[in-house]
Design a protein around this motif. Structure first.
Motif, PDB file in Angstrom:
ATOM      1  N   LEU A  37       1.237  -1.099   0.371  1.00  0.00           N
ATOM      2  CA  LEU A  37      -0.420   0.143   0.358  1.00  0.00           C
ATOM      3  C   LEU A  37       0.888   1.527   0.409  1.00  0.00           C
ATOM      4  N   VAL A  70      -0.209  -5.361   1.081  1.00  0.00           N
ATOM      5  CA  VAL A  70      -1.517  -5.655   1.601  1.00  0.00           C
ATOM      6  C   VAL A  70      -1.958  -6.639   2.126  1.00  0.00           C
ATOM      7  N   SER A  90      -3.739  -3.149   7.645  1.00  0.00           N
ATOM      8  CA  SER A  90      -3.889  -3.188   5.847  1.00  0.00           C
ATOM      9  C   SER A  90      -5.332  -2.064   5.830  1.00  0.00           C
ATOM     10  N   LYS A 110      -4.991   1.321   4.260  1.00  0.00           N
ATOM     11  CA  LYS A 110      -5.505   1.923   3.329  1.00  0.00           C
ATOM     12  C   LYS A 110      -6.261   2.961   2.425  1.00  0.00           C
ATOM     13  N   VAL A 120      -2.674   0.337  -4.433  1.00  0.00           N
ATOM     14  CA  VAL A 120      -1.429  -1.244  -4.649  1.00  0.00           C
ATOM     15  C   VAL A 120      -0.841  -0.553  -5.714  1.00  0.00           C
ATOM     16  N   ARG A 156      -3.950  -5.262 -10.356  1.00  0.00           N
ATOM     17  CA  ARG A 156      -3.721  -4.285  -9.630  1.00  0.00           C
ATOM     18  C   ARG A 156      -4.691  -5.007  -9.228  1.00  0.00           C
ATOM     19  N   ALA A 188      -5.832  -7.289  -6.488  1.00  0.00           N
ATOM     20  CA  ALA A 188      -5.145  -7.390  -5.156  1.00  0.00           C
ATOM     21  C   ALA A 188      -6.449  -5.264  -4.530  1.00  0.00           C
ATOM     22  N   GLU A 189      -6.507  -4.963  -5.579  1.00  0.00           N
ATOM     23  CA  GLU A 189      -7.591  -4.210  -4.576  1.00  0.00           C
ATOM     24  C   GLU A 189      -8.904  -4.974  -4.321  1.00  0.00           C
ATOM     25  N   MET A 241      -7.753  -6.439  -1.203  1.00  0.00           N
ATOM     26  CA  MET A 241      -7.519  -5.651   0.282  1.00  0.00           C
ATOM     27  C   MET A 241      -8.925  -5.138   0.516  1.00  0.00           C
TER      28      MET A 241
END
Length: 215
Positions: free
Chosen positions: A33, A176, A181, A185, A191, A205, A208-209, A212
């Motif tokens: 992050l 992450v 986290s 965030k 990310v 991405r 990953a988001e 997250m």
């Protein structure tokens, strides 16, 4: 940015050796992050509304400042020892104090805003950030229990502004999915991936988001 950044320095290697941690622990397979630093208005606009409210509430009862004082570091160490999830070797604290003293790390504290003598002023929290080659790393935080609303928020927001004023361009908030986290965030983090904090491919991405958001 130089590949390896702060993670390749003798300073970080010595800290990890003292801690007994693997060298890979500072970054995650799902990315890190990372918050872009700059004008405070631009940064504030990316902070989640709830975090803004908590920061504003904290500013009503606490003051925040950067410090290089030995007494403040001692207070940070005491808070950290009480709140740490696992024991930490004394040498790690000694190395962190040395980093603050020679400027490669910055320590911030939040304290009671009431007008009382310095020796009675309560420090509610402290946070340490490493600084290297235009970037920074959110390394550690320790807060009192109980603590006023927004203690952690005010610490991070103060650090973001001070680091930006010093010309630091970005702040790595950690991997992450790592501890904290969900809190981190919401300061406008994006990310990024190791080793050079480049953006992930669009597909990775987004994956990953989403992870997250679900964490």
């Amino acid at each position: 940015m130089t590949e390896g950044w702060f993670w390749s320095t003798p300073e970080w290697a010595a800290y990890l050796e003292a801690y007994g941690k693997p060298h890979e622990e500072h970054y995650g397979p799902r990315g890190n992050l990372v918050v872009g630093l700059g004008d405070w208005r631009a940064m504030w606009s990316k902070v989640a509304k709830g975090h803004q409210a908590d920061t504003n509430a904290a500013e009503k009862v606490m003051t925040a400042r950067r410090t290089m004082g030995a007494a403040d570091f001692t207070m940070y160490e005491r808070l950290h020892r009480v709140r740490a999830t696992a024991p930490r070797p004394q040498k790690t604290y000694d190395l962190m104090a040395a980093s603050v003293n020679h400027g490669s790390a910055r320590l911030y504290v939040v304290e009671d805003k009431r007008q009382v003598p310095d020796d009675l002023r309560a420090i509610f929290g402290a946070a340490l950030f490493y600084v290297h080659e235009g970037g920074s790393y959110y390394a550690s935080i320790a807060t009192a229990n109980p603590k006023p609303r927004g203690t952690d928020h005010l610490l991070v927001w103060t650090a973001m502004n001070d680091l930006a004023a010093a010309g630091v361009k970005w702040l790595d908030m950690g991997a992450v999915g790592a501890y904290g986290s969900d809190f981190k965030k919401h300061f406008g983090a994006e990310v990024r991936c190791w080793p050079n904090y480049t953006y992930l491919s669009e597909e990775k991405r987004e994956q990953a988001e989403r992870k997250m958001e679900d964490s």
